[in-house]
Design an enzyme around this catalytic site. Structure first.
Site, short mmCIF file in Angstrom:
data_model
loop_
_atom_site.label_atom_id
_atom_site.label_comp_id
_atom_site.label_asym_id
_atom_site.label_seq_id
_atom_site.Cartn_x
_atom_site.Cartn_y
_atom_site.Cartn_z
N ASP A 180 0.82 -1.22 0.00
CA ASP A 180 0.00 0.00 0.00
C ASP A 180 0.84 1.26 0.00
OD1 ASP A 180 -1.88 -2.17 1.19
OD2 ASP A 180 -3.10 -0.53 0.39
N ASN A 234 1.46 -3.06 4.18
CA ASN A 234 0.51 -3.87 3.42
C ASN A 234 -0.53 -4.39 4.41
OD1 ASN A 234 -0.33 -5.04 0.88
ND2 ASN A 234 0.25 -7.02 1.71
O1 MRU Z 1 -7.73 -2.60 2.59
P1 MRU Z 1 -7.40 -2.99 1.19
O2 MRU Z 1 -8.17 -4.17 0.70
O3 MRU Z 1 -7.44 -1.82 0.25
O4 MRU Z 1 -5.88 -3.45 1.26
C1 MRU Z 1 -5.28 -3.92 0.09
C2 MRU Z 1 -3.91 -4.45 0.30
O5 MRU Z 1 -3.38 -4.44 1.38
C3 MRU Z 1 -3.18 -4.90 -0.93
O6 MRU Z 1 -2.30 -5.93 -0.61
C4 MRU Z 1 -2.39 -3.72 -1.51
O7 MRU Z 1 -3.22 -2.61 -1.69
C5 MRU Z 1 -1.74 -4.06 -2.79
S1 MRU Z 1 -2.90 -4.18 -4.10
C6 MRU Z 1 -2.07 -4.47 -5.54
#
Ligand code: MRU
Length: 346
Positions: A236, A246
């Site tokens: 993230d 992440n």
């Molecule tokens: O809370 P989310 O579902 O948005 O979190 C997503 C993640 O942690 C993913 O692993 C990250 O965004 C990478 S997506 C290519």
């Protein structure tokens, strides 16, 4: 893999596959203004850092349309862009995408919101296309680390649904499978929103890629039994020193992988790097509603008066990461110098 984000020019709406309902229902959620986009981001109709960025780019188009052509259209627009950029705090791609759109508009003169919206729509479509191409490049770089017969553990969903299409971590798997490699994905279920169980399993099944879901707490056992050859996850936000934010639980997976000498890779585009943030402890961690932990399908599973944690992300220190797979190459043993060097390449 089906398209899950698209802009309808007829309706002037952004149309999103509602990820809250998958895999049970495929329903579409229509956004017609900034507040719909903010709602979709915050409630996770759409989620995953690059998908959040693509959505925000289209969100700028709706914000521009909404600002109208009155004297104060630019003030209205700026207010809505701030709301968009701050809808979720952790994924770097959100503020990045809003900034890219603002930079593209630059100093050009636009007479009204709708005038700017026309320009921005072309830019948002391009950013979306580029995101898919970048994911494919990440896939080509990353498939070199996967061997025929590997079982690859992943956490959360870093696939087509989390990006403009194709995926980062799952893009690496897709590219290896396209090369003819036999890969099994072990998808950690990823409490509380279950991105692994619901979304990773859904999209890999659709593409005919082998997938098995594991409870989050099975990770150590599966590794100790030799059932995991590699870990590949998304990100993230990546700090300047290579620390990675992440989905919550990633840090535990990385610790277990280190204990068992299993290579641990992060796959992410440059838009997820935040060189202004020096290390992981500076990254804002989203604290979401307790209800996501307390209820499953609206059924309460924890005594109501008991408090819960719902921190949505954790930080994996750079020292636990074998390599970060980017569109330009793999940053082995990531650190400030290696990250700056690869990002400075033309
Ligand atoms: O809370 P989310 O579902 O948005 O979190 C997503 C993640 O942690 C993913 O692993 C990250 O965004 C990478 S997506 C290519």
């Amino acid at each position: 893999m089906m398209e899950h984000i698209y802009f309808s020019k007829e309706k002037n709406r952004l149309i999103l596959l509602d990820q809250r309902l998958l895999p049970l229902k495929e329903e579409w959620f229509e956004c017609q203004d900034t507040s719909d986009i903010v709602y979709a981001l915050q409630t996770m109709v759409v989620r995953g850092a690059p998908a959040i960025g693509v959505t925000a780019a289209y969100g700028c188009v709706l914000a521009a349309l909404e600002s109208g052509s009155g004297k104060d259209w630019q003030d209205k627009l700026n207010r809505n862009l701030s709301l968009l950029a701050s809808a979720r705090p952790t994924a770097a791609n959100l503020a990045w995408a809003v900034q890219v759109m603002q930079d593209l508009a630059g100093k050009a003169e636009f007479s009204s919101g709708p005038d700017l919206a026309g320009f921005w729509l072309e830019q948002a479509l391009h950013l979306h296309e580029q995101d898919i191409l970048i994911n494919r490049a990440i896939g080509r770089q990353g498939r070199t680390v996967l061997e025929d017969g590997d079982s690859v553990m992943t956490h959360c969903n870093a696939g087509a649904l989390a990006t403009g299409g194709y995926g980062t971590a799952l893009g690496v798997v897709r590219a290896a499978v396209e090369q003819g490699k036999d890969i099994l994905v072990i998808a950690n279920e990823t409490r509380p929103f279950l991105q692994g169980a619901r979304l990773t399993a859904y999209e890999l099944l659709k593409d005919g890629i082998k997938v098995k879901v594991a409870c989050d707490n099975a990770c150590g056992l599966l590794m100790s039994k030799g059932l995991v050859n590699k870990v590949v996850v998304g990100a993230d936000r990546i700090a300047a020193n290579g620390d990675v934010a992440n989905k919550i639980g990633t840090y535990g997976v990385a610790l277990a992988a280190a204990r068992h000498n299993i290579p641990f890779y992060v796959a992410a585009p440059f838009s997820t790097f935040d060189l202004e943030t020096s290390s992981g402890d500076q990254i804002p961690i989203e604290d979401r509603t307790p209800d996501e932990v307390k209820y499953i399908n609206k059924i309460s599973i924890i005594p109501n008066e008991v408090e819960v944690f719902n921190l949505a992300f954790d930080i994996t220190p750079a020292g636990l990461i074998t390599g970060i797979i980017t569109e330009k190459g793999i940053i082995e043993k990531p650190c400030q110098d290696s990250i700056r060097a690869i990002m400075a390449q033309p």
